[in-house]
Design a protein around this motif. Structure first.
Motif, short mmCIF file in Angstrom:
data_model
loop_
_atom_site.label_atom_id
_atom_site.label_comp_id
_atom_site.label_asym_id
_atom_site.label_seq_id
_atom_site.Cartn_x
_atom_site.Cartn_y
_atom_site.Cartn_z
N PHE A 42 4.69 15.11 -4.13
CA PHE A 42 5.73 14.40 -4.88
C PHE A 42 6.82 13.91 -3.92
CE2 PHE A 42 9.03 13.55 -7.96
CZ PHE A 42 8.31 13.02 -9.01
N SER A 43 7.09 14.72 -2.88
CA SER A 43 8.13 14.29 -1.93
C SER A 43 7.66 13.05 -1.16
CB SER A 43 8.54 15.43 -1.00
OG SER A 43 7.61 15.57 0.03
N HIS A 44 6.36 13.00 -0.84
CA HIS A 44 5.85 11.79 -0.16
C HIS A 44 6.03 10.58 -1.07
CE1 HIS A 44 4.41 14.39 2.81
NE2 HIS A 44 3.15 14.02 2.92
N LEU A 45 5.76 10.79 -2.34
CA LEU A 45 5.88 9.71 -3.30
C LEU A 45 7.34 9.22 -3.37
CD1 LEU A 45 3.84 8.42 -5.19
CD2 LEU A 45 4.51 10.06 -6.95
N ILE A 46 8.27 10.16 -3.44
CA ILE A 46 9.69 9.78 -3.50
C ILE A 46 10.08 9.02 -2.23
CG2 ILE A 46 12.06 10.60 -3.62
CD1 ILE A 46 11.12 13.12 -4.96
N ALA A 47 9.60 9.52 -1.08
CA ALA A 47 9.94 8.87 0.18
C ALA A 47 9.42 7.43 0.18
CB ALA A 47 9.36 9.65 1.35
N ALA A 48 8.19 7.25 -0.34
CA ALA A 48 7.62 5.90 -0.38
C ALA A 48 8.43 5.01 -1.32
CB ALA A 48 6.16 5.98 -0.84
N LEU A 49 8.95 5.58 -2.40
CA LEU A 49 9.75 4.80 -3.35
C LEU A 49 11.11 4.45 -2.77
CD1 LEU A 49 8.91 6.94 -6.49
CD2 LEU A 49 8.39 4.50 -6.26
N ALA A 50 11.63 5.34 -1.90
CA ALA A 50 12.95 5.11 -1.32
C ALA A 50 12.86 4.17 -0.10
CB ALA A 50 13.57 6.44 -0.90
N ALA A 51 11.68 4.08 0.50
CA ALA A 51 11.53 3.34 1.77
C ALA A 51 11.46 1.83 1.53
CB ALA A 51 10.26 3.80 2.47
N GLU A 52 11.83 1.08 2.55
CA GLU A 52 11.64 -0.37 2.51
C GLU A 52 10.18 -0.67 2.82
OE1 GLU A 52 13.55 -2.95 1.80
OE2 GLU A 52 15.22 -1.61 1.30
N GLY A 53 9.56 -1.54 2.06
CA GLY A 53 8.19 -1.96 2.37
C GLY A 53 7.15 -1.28 1.51
N THR A 54 5.89 -1.53 1.87
CA THR A 54 4.77 -1.07 1.04
C THR A 54 4.05 0.09 1.73
OG1 THR A 54 4.51 -3.24 0.06
CG2 THR A 54 2.59 -1.80 -0.03
N SER A 55 4.01 1.23 1.05
CA SER A 55 3.32 2.42 1.58
C SER A 55 2.01 2.60 0.81
CB SER A 55 4.17 3.68 1.37
OG SER A 55 5.38 3.59 2.06
N SER A 108 19.06 8.42 7.28
CA SER A 108 18.01 7.70 8.01
C SER A 108 17.48 6.58 7.12
CB SER A 108 16.82 8.61 8.29
OG SER A 108 17.20 9.72 9.02
N LYS A 109 17.21 5.45 7.73
CA LYS A 109 16.58 4.37 6.96
C LYS A 109 15.09 4.65 6.94
CE LYS A 109 16.86 -0.67 6.71
NZ LYS A 109 17.01 -0.64 5.26
N LEU A 110 14.54 4.85 5.75
CA LEU A 110 13.10 5.14 5.67
C LEU A 110 12.32 3.84 5.62
CD1 LEU A 110 13.08 8.09 3.08
CD2 LEU A 110 13.14 8.23 5.58
N HIS A 111 11.20 3.81 6.34
CA HIS A 111 10.33 2.64 6.26
C HIS A 111 8.95 3.04 5.75
CE1 HIS A 111 8.51 4.05 9.98
NE2 HIS A 111 9.74 4.18 10.47
N ALA A 112 8.21 2.07 5.28
CA ALA A 112 6.91 2.35 4.65
C ALA A 112 5.93 2.96 5.65
CB ALA A 112 6.34 1.05 4.09
N ALA A 113 4.96 3.69 5.13
CA ALA A 113 3.92 4.30 5.98
C ALA A 113 2.69 4.59 5.13
CB ALA A 113 4.45 5.59 6.60
N ASP A 114 1.59 4.89 5.81
CA ASP A 114 0.41 5.40 5.12
C ASP A 114 0.51 6.91 5.14
OD1 ASP A 114 -0.44 2.91 4.72
OD2 ASP A 114 -2.22 3.01 6.00
N LEU A 115 0.42 7.55 3.96
CA LEU A 115 0.65 9.00 3.86
C LEU A 115 -0.54 9.66 3.20
CD1 LEU A 115 4.18 8.51 2.28
CD2 LEU A 115 3.76 9.23 4.64
N VAL A 116 -0.82 10.91 3.61
CA VAL A 116 -1.87 11.69 2.95
C VAL A 116 -1.21 12.92 2.35
CG1 VAL A 116 -4.06 12.92 3.24
CG2 VAL A 116 -3.58 10.90 4.63
N ILE A 117 -1.43 13.10 1.07
CA ILE A 117 -0.76 14.18 0.36
C ILE A 117 -1.39 15.54 0.68
CG2 ILE A 117 -0.58 15.14 -1.98
CD1 ILE A 117 0.38 12.45 -2.85
#
Ligand code: UD1
Ligand code: PEP
Length: 451
Positions: A409-422, A393-402
């Motif tokens: 940490f998984s949210h952080l990795i997803a944000a680092l792997a995604a295109e754009g600014t989370s 899946s192509k991950l895209h940026a989002a606003d996330l709450v831990i």
């Protein structure tokens, strides 16, 4: 909450080298063990994480003098003046960690009574403490549950017992060890957990003068001794943190060397990492000699290019695939071709974080059924504890709450792997188990900043 946010510009592979120190799930227990000694203990490689601060605070309240040693990360514990603390003082730490429950045995031995505040820890299931309390009662403790916390006493001392755990709980095994070592007589624990952190705790207790036999088939036998002395110990490195950075390397198509990571404690993770298509290389430590500066051991993890493979895995007690490795690895699995299956058998509710990944473009369905090979305790109890991850899946940026530590940490990795600014909210929670994670992200070339 608004200033507890990290702005992550994703899409850059993590590249570089970081170091892990003593394991969160051992160091905090080693600190509690220091209460049992009649002389000072010395612990090295203690990471600067929240759980360590909580235990340091609780030890201080009980009269243990905790000082920084000469080496960075060295702590010295002097238990010469162990004393009672007030419930109000102790309750300052209510809800902050799971470790306070392990103070029961040592405080009962040292003071004859104990007060334990409400526990914290990750919200990944109900996490009862019935095994702990049942074991303590078997040793002869009385347990009084009151609204402000647990009051325990041992009017007739603590005595060895035969006890079988309904499930090989890590914490309950540690509870039994920390209590049995100074209980009168022999304790036999059946169905014990045998995680590397538990074996390291046994090594510490043995250094202190305890007599503990680890038999085959999850049986541990402890011969109580009347007194223990302090220890000097260098703990096992954090295999959960090491695996988390490995998963981050894979998810971002990067290359991360984790100094300190130990192959023996990570074998099951390494097998899955390789099956998914990740590459790794183990570097053995070499002590310095004349003309040779030596070499620090560790493991290099990288994405070799091309596609990752879907896998099926079940989390389990050691030597199975650790539940705490699950959340970071699932982010990498969103990038694998095909259907991956993750059956979480340790905690009932450890898949909630997948909703956030779906909001970033992942395709993860969660099920109540046991989708692994083995039916588990949660199968007929309506918990969504199996996940099917369809990728890539192509991950895209989002606003996330831990929501919790590993999910964080998984949210952080997803944000680092995604295109754009989370924007990742609640990141301070990650400090509970990951030392200096923001500095490490910077060392690995991540583009992340506080707004
Ligand atoms: C601080 C620490 O070391 N935390 C680790 C420890 O947590 P912790 O020691 O809390 O985990 P346990 O091994 O005790 O829990 C495993 C399972 O047993 C159940 N259970 C446990 C005790 C009890 O009295 N009754 C009961 O039902 C739990 O709800 C859970 O379903 O081991 C877990 C399993 O490797 C890890 O995920 C945690 O990172
Ligand atoms: C579940 C975890 O920790 P704790 O038991 O401290 O909540 C963890 O470290 O992933």
């Amino acid at each position: 909450m608004t200033d507890d946010v990290l702005v992550v510009h994703g899409g850059t592979p993590l590249e570089g080298r970081i170091r892990v120190r003593g394991a969160k799930n051992l160091v905090s227990k080693a600190m509690v063990a220091a209460l049992l000694g009649d002389s000072p203990s010395r612990l090295f490689d203690v990471p600067k994480i929240r759980d360590v601060e909580v235990v340091r605070g609780l030890l201080g309240l009980h009269g243990v003098k905790v000082t920084d040693g000469a080496e960075d990360g060295e702590l010295v514990f002097d238990p010469a003046n162990v004393e009672s603390a007030s419930t109000d003082q102790i309750n300052v730490h209510a809800g902050s960690s799971r470790i306070p429950i392990l103070f029961c045995g040592p405080l009962l031995h040292r003071l004859g009574h104990a007060f334990i505040p409400d526990l914290g820890g990750c919200h990944i299931g109900p996490r009862p403490i019935d095994f702990h309390l049942q074991a303590l009662r078997e040793f002869g403790a009385t347990v009084d549950k009151r609204p402000e916390g647990l009051h325990l006493s041992a009017p007739n001392g603590l005595h060895g017992t035969k006890f079988a755990l309904p499930y090989p709980s890590v914490g309950a095994t540690e509870q039994v060890l920390l209590t049995a070592v100074m209980a009168e007589g022999v304790t036999e624990l059946r169905n014990a957990a045998v995680e590397p952190e538990i074996i390291d705790l046994i090594c510490i207790l043995q250094k202190m003068g305890a007599i503990i036999k680890v038999h085959t088939d999850r049986v541990i036998e402890i011969q109580g001794v009347p007194k223990l002395h302090g220890y000097t110990h260098r703990p096992i490195p954090d295999r959960i943190e090491a695996a988390s950075w490995a998963a981050a390397a894979l998810a971002t198509r990067g290359h991360v060397e984790v100094l300190g990571a130990q192959q023996a404690d990570m074998m099951t993770f390494l097998n899955i990492f390789r099956s998914v298509g990740g590459e790794y290389e183990v570097t053995d430590a070499r002590p310095p000699k004349l003309g040779d500066p030596g070499q620090e051991g560790g493991i290099r993890f990288w994405h070799p290019g091309g596609e990752l493979n879907a896998v099926a895995l079940e989390t389990d007690v050691h030597p199975g695939f650790m539940t705490d490795w699950q959340q970071p690895l699932v982010v990498a699995l969103t990038q694998a071709r095909g259907l991956s299956i993750v059956h979480e058998t340790v905690y009932e509710q450890r898949l909630g974080y997948t909703e956030a990944l779906n909001s970033m473009g992942a395709n993860i369905q969660v099920y109540r059924d046991c989708l692994g090979g083995t039916p588990c305790r949660f199968g007929r109890r309506n918990f969504k504890h199996s996940a099917v991850i369809a990728g890539p899946s192509k991950l895209h940026a989002a606003d996330l709450v831990i929501p919790d530590l590993r999910a964080g940490f998984s949210h952080l990795i997803a944000a680092l792997a995604a295109e754009g600014t989370s924007r990742v909210y609640g990141v301070d929670l990650i400090n509970r188990g990951y030392e200096d994670f923001e500095a490490k992200l910077a060392d690995l070339g991540a583009h992340a900043e506080r707004p």
